[in-house]
Enzyme design. Sequence first.
Site: not given
Length: 300
Positions: A9, A11, A102, A209, A259
């Site tokens: 999969s 995102e 968040d 990040f 993913h």
Amino acid sequence: MATPIPQFSAEIFPSETAGGVVRLEQTLAALRRLDPHFVSVTYGAGGSTRGASQQALERVRAAGLAAVPHLSALGAAREDVRRMLDEYRGGGVSRLVVLRGDAPSGLRGHGDFAFATDLVRFIREETGGHFHIDVAAYPECHPQARSCDADLAHFKAKIDAGADAAITQYFFNPDAYDDFLDRCTATGIRAPIVPGVMPIGRFSRLVQFSEARGIEIPRWIRRRMEGFGDDSASIHAFGVEVVVRLCERLLGMGVPGLHFFSLNEGERVGEIWRALGLPQAACARAAVAQTHRALPDPAG
């Protein structure tokens, strides 16, 4: 019992700018050629991207892909979540990714849900078993957790509240994932835990990040990247090699899937996908056709 077939999969994130929408469409076109099991769509802090996320979900569906919305706990109100769940059920959505998320800027308090566990429990109370619920897991420990044991307890609470499976934060050390699985098993967690995979694009952005999320980039990767200087072609090739090797090791461990966090760079995901020899749209359709041809003729 047959071994479950791994599910692959990806995102994406929503965009409200003209350039961002074009990039998103290009990403979806690239993902369509891969035929992922589903494409999840992120959801901004406190629902800050709700409109754009809904539009992105529609774009995923229009591309012929299974769309899976994210839901964030912090800042969410019960009535708003209840309304969204009704909309998703009415729209044929059967899977959700549920996160703590968040806190929106300036938020006072947490809304009606302090943790993802609370939101998972609420969804189960409202909708029963309609939705398959994925939650987050952190092989290298959540950066805000008091300890790894406390983090594991939070994860178990999400599973006990009704989550079906988990998608991990990305990592570059497969031993951390392996150790996390062992600790989960010892704690009685049996839910599938799918590794999250981050393709390497701009390395400086990846470092920033990762540091913000407590993710270790092995020293050997950093030093190799530094050695390439401004040689973008070598940086790209090495980044693909690193991620492909990581995925190969994970697949060799028998993971339930992969993913990919695409960052709306579908071609980068596609390059890794093809290098791994994962099923693609044409192959998937051919396999389905072959299966149908193999079925006995009901009239015969």
